[in-house]
Design an enzyme around this catalytic site. Sequence first.
Site, PDB file in Angstrom:
ATOM      1  N   SER A 117      60.325  78.216  92.193  1.00  0.00           N
ATOM      2  CA  SER A 117      59.342  77.365  91.525  1.00  0.00           C
ATOM      3  C   SER A 117      57.922  77.599  92.029  1.00  0.00           C
ATOM      4  O   SER A 117      57.699  77.844  93.217  1.00  0.00           O
ATOM      5  CB  SER A 117      59.740  75.913  91.797  1.00  0.00           C
ATOM      6  OG  SER A 117      58.697  75.049  91.480  1.00  0.00           O
ATOM      7  N   TYR A 141      62.569  68.740  97.259  1.00  0.00           N
ATOM      8  CA  TYR A 141      62.991  69.671  96.209  1.00  0.00           C
ATOM      9  C   TYR A 141      62.363  71.048  96.428  1.00  0.00           C
ATOM     10  O   TYR A 141      63.067  72.076  96.460  1.00  0.00           O
ATOM     11  CB  TYR A 141      62.602  69.134  94.822  1.00  0.00           C
ATOM     12  CG  TYR A 141      62.651  70.183  93.738  1.00  0.00           C
ATOM     13  CD1 TYR A 141      63.872  70.629  93.240  1.00  0.00           C
ATOM     14  CD2 TYR A 141      61.478  70.767  93.243  1.00  0.00           C
ATOM     15  CE1 TYR A 141      63.917  71.620  92.259  1.00  0.00           C
ATOM     16  CE2 TYR A 141      61.515  71.753  92.270  1.00  0.00           C
ATOM     17  CZ  TYR A 141      62.733  72.180  91.780  1.00  0.00           C
ATOM     18  OH  TYR A 141      62.780  73.168  90.823  1.00  0.00           O
ATOM     19  N   LYS A 145      63.907  75.033  97.572  1.00  0.00           N
ATOM     20  CA  LYS A 145      63.672  76.324  96.909  1.00  0.00           C
ATOM     21  C   LYS A 145      63.136  77.339  97.926  1.00  0.00           C
ATOM     22  O   LYS A 145      63.543  78.497  97.943  1.00  0.00           O
ATOM     23  CB  LYS A 145      62.690  76.151  95.747  1.00  0.00           C
ATOM     24  CG  LYS A 145      63.231  75.320  94.610  1.00  0.00           C
ATOM     25  CD  LYS A 145      64.330  76.075  93.867  1.00  0.00           C
ATOM     26  CE  LYS A 145      65.011  75.229  92.820  1.00  0.00           C
ATOM     27  NZ  LYS A 145      66.161  75.904  92.197  1.00  0.00           N
TER      28      LYS A 145
HETATM   29  N1  LIG Z   1      62.444  72.816  84.387  1.00  0.00           N
HETATM   30  C1  LIG Z   1      61.432  73.188  85.157  1.00  0.00           C
HETATM   31  O1  LIG Z   1      60.303  72.768  84.956  1.00  0.00           O
HETATM   32  C2  LIG Z   1      61.667  74.136  86.313  1.00  0.00           C
HETATM   33  C3  LIG Z   1      60.556  74.691  86.979  1.00  0.00           C
HETATM   34  C4  LIG Z   1      60.784  75.547  88.048  1.00  0.00           C
HETATM   35  C5  LIG Z   1      62.083  75.868  88.441  1.00  0.00           C
HETATM   36  N2  LIG Z   1      63.141  75.312  87.781  1.00  0.00           N
HETATM   37  C6  LIG Z   1      64.499  75.646  88.227  1.00  0.00           C
HETATM   38  O2  LIG Z   1      65.225  76.177  87.133  1.00  0.00           O
HETATM   39  C7  LIG Z   1      66.595  75.845  87.229  1.00  0.00           C
HETATM   40  C8  LIG Z   1      67.061  75.207  85.930  1.00  0.00           C
HETATM   41  O3  LIG Z   1      66.260  74.068  85.669  1.00  0.00           O
HETATM   42  P1  LIG Z   1      66.506  73.124  84.409  1.00  0.00           P
HETATM   43  O4  LIG Z   1      65.223  72.508  84.046  1.00  0.00           O
HETATM   44  O5  LIG Z   1      67.281  73.861  83.381  1.00  0.00           O
HETATM   45  O6  LIG Z   1      67.414  71.997  85.085  1.00  0.00           O
HETATM   46  P2  LIG Z   1      68.723  71.237  84.537  1.00  0.00           P
HETATM   47  O7  LIG Z   1      68.923  70.049  85.410  1.00  0.00           O
HETATM   48  O8  LIG Z   1      68.657  71.059  83.064  1.00  0.00           O
HETATM   49  O9  LIG Z   1      69.878  72.307  84.835  1.00  0.00           O
HETATM   50  C9  LIG Z   1      70.527  72.403  86.067  1.00  0.00           C
HETATM   51  C10 LIG Z   1      72.013  72.484  85.774  1.00  0.00           C
HETATM   52  O10 LIG Z   1      72.710  72.673  87.015  1.00  0.00           O
HETATM   53  C11 LIG Z   1      73.907  71.916  86.976  1.00  0.00           C
HETATM   54  N3  LIG Z   1      74.293  71.691  88.364  1.00  0.00           N
HETATM   55  C12 LIG Z   1      73.607  71.010  89.310  1.00  0.00           C
HETATM   56  N4  LIG Z   1      74.265  71.061  90.486  1.00  0.00           N
HETATM   57  C13 LIG Z   1      75.358  71.827  90.291  1.00  0.00           C
HETATM   58  C14 LIG Z   1      76.416  72.269  91.135  1.00  0.00           C
HETATM   59  N5  LIG Z   1      76.470  71.936  92.438  1.00  0.00           N
HETATM   60  N6  LIG Z   1      77.398  73.053  90.612  1.00  0.00           N
HETATM   61  C15 LIG Z   1      77.357  73.401  89.302  1.00  0.00           C
HETATM   62  N7  LIG Z   1      76.386  73.009  88.459  1.00  0.00           N
HETATM   63  C16 LIG Z   1      75.399  72.223  88.946  1.00  0.00           C
HETATM   64  C17 LIG Z   1      73.551  70.665  86.187  1.00  0.00           C
HETATM   65  O11 LIG Z   1      74.676  70.026  85.624  1.00  0.00           O
HETATM   66  C18 LIG Z   1      72.585  71.222  85.139  1.00  0.00           C
HETATM   67  O12 LIG Z   1      73.277  71.577  83.952  1.00  0.00           O
HETATM   68  C19 LIG Z   1      66.721  74.921  88.446  1.00  0.00           C
HETATM   69  O13 LIG Z   1      67.159  75.688  89.553  1.00  0.00           O
HETATM   70  C20 LIG Z   1      65.299  74.436  88.672  1.00  0.00           C
HETATM   71  O14 LIG Z   1      65.068  74.104  90.010  1.00  0.00           O
HETATM   72  C21 LIG Z   1      62.960  74.463  86.726  1.00  0.00           C
END
Ligand SMILES: NC(=O)c1ccc[n+]([C@@H]2O[C@H](COP(=O)([O-])OP(=O)(O)OC[C@H]3O[C@@H](n4cnc5c(N)ncnc54)[C@H](O)[C@@H]3O)[C@@H](O)[C@H]2O)c1
Length: 334
Positions: A117, A141, A145
Site C-alpha cells: 500500500s 494496518y 504491510k
Molecule cells: N482497497 C484499497 O484501497 C487497497 C489499497 C491498498 C492495498 N490494498 C490491499 O489489497 C488487498 C485487497 O484489498 P480489497 O480492497 O480487495 O479488500 P477486501 O477486504 O475486499 O478483500 C480481502 C479478502 O481477503 C479475505 N480474507 C481476509 N483474511 C483472510 C484469511 N486469513 N484467509 C483467507 N481469506 C482472507 C476476505 O474475506 C476478503 O475477501 C488487501 O491486501 C489490501 O490490503 C487495498
Amino acid sequence: MKILVTGGAGYLGSTTAKALEQAGHTPVILDSLLSGPRVFVKDRAFYEGDIADRELLRRVVADHPDIEATIHMAARIVVPESVEKPYEYYRDNVAKSLELFDELVALDRPRVLFSSSASLYATKDDFEVTEEDALDPQSPYATTKRMMEQVLEDMAAATGLRAIILRYFNPVGSDPDLESGIYAREPSHVIGQLVMAARGIKDAFTITGVEHPTRDGTGIRDYIHAWDLARAHVRAVERFDDVLAAVDAPSTVINIGTGEGVTVRELVASFERVFGEKVPVREAPPRPGDAVGAFANVDKATRLLDWKTELSLDDAIASALAWGERRREILGYE
Ligand SMILES: NC(=O)c1ccc[n+]([C@@H]2O[C@H](COP(=O)([O-])OP(=O)(O)OC[C@H]3O[C@@H](n4cnc5c(N)ncnc54)[C@H](O)[C@@H]3O)[C@@H](O)[C@H]2O)c1
C-alpha cells in the site's frame, strides 16, 4: 497460466480474477469469506478457508498442480479497526501470511505477488514518491504491510521464494461489466461520502484538512481505476521472471498508480462534473493521523511491467457511481 488468488472474493481480488480470465488465464480462489461476499467468486474454482491452513493449501496445489504464481491479496484492510484490534491485524496479515509463504515454498510454488500500500510512504515535499523513498507507516494496518514486505525480501534472499510487491495507490471503480466493487454496507471511502452528500443523505461532504502544503491546501492522492490496477496484476504475473531478471534481485517493489496527484478539491470538481450536480462542501481541521498524501512515480511500473493506466479519474468516478446503482442487484443491499 493458472494463478492462485488469495482474497479472491474481495473487491480487488475478484476484479483481478476477472482481468486474469479476460487475458486467457485461470484464477483459483482461496478466501475465508471473512469479509468478501460469496457472490463475487462467481463460478471460479474456489476453496473456502484460511491462508494459514497448510492442509488446505496442499489440497489446492494437489488439485491444481499447474498453479504458476500466487497473488496474495487476502488481508484485513480497515485502518481505524486496525488501531482498535492490533492483535487481529498482526495475526491475520502477518502471522498467517508467514504460514502461507512458507507453505508455498514447501510446495515449490515460489512466485508471489503481494498487495502492499501507498500508505507506507513518509510525507515528501513534492508528494511524488518512488519505490526508494522513505517509509513511515502510520497505523497497525500499514505496519503489517511494511512487515510483510520485509519478510518477503528476507525470505526471497534465503529461500526459493520470489516476490513482486505492488504498492497500490487509491483504487476507485469497478470492472467494465459492473460485477464487483465496494461492498461495505456503509462505505467510508471518499466516493461513497461524495454520493451521500450529493444525494442529500448527508448534509455536506467534509474536507478534513485545508491547510496542507499542497496547491489548494487539501490532501493529495493518486486515484487509480480498479480495472487498471487489476490489469497491472495480469502484466506482473505474465512477466514475473523477466521483471526479477531485469532488476537482478529475488524480490522487488513496484508502485501501482496513475502518476497524477489529485487534491480533494480537484476530486470534488471531477465528481461534480461526472455526477452532474453540485456537492455541498464543509471544511474541517484534519483528523488525527490524516496524511497529506502522495502520488506515484510510475517509471518502474512502466519500464518493468510494460503497463500504464488507460482509464481516467472521470472514468473511475463514473464506474464507482454505476456500481453504486448496480450493487443492490448483486449484493442484495444498497
Ligand atoms: N482497497 C484499497 O484501497 C487497497 C489499497 C491498498 C492495498 N490494498 C490491499 O489489497 C488487498 C485487497 O484489498 P480489497 O480492497 O480487495 O479488500 P477486501 O477486504 O475486499 O478483500 C480481502 C479478502 O481477503 C479475505 N480474507 C481476509 N483474511 C483472510 C484469511 N486469513 N484467509 C483467507 N481469506 C482472507 C476476505 O474475506 C476478503 O475477501 C488487501 O491486501 C489490501 O490490503 C487495498
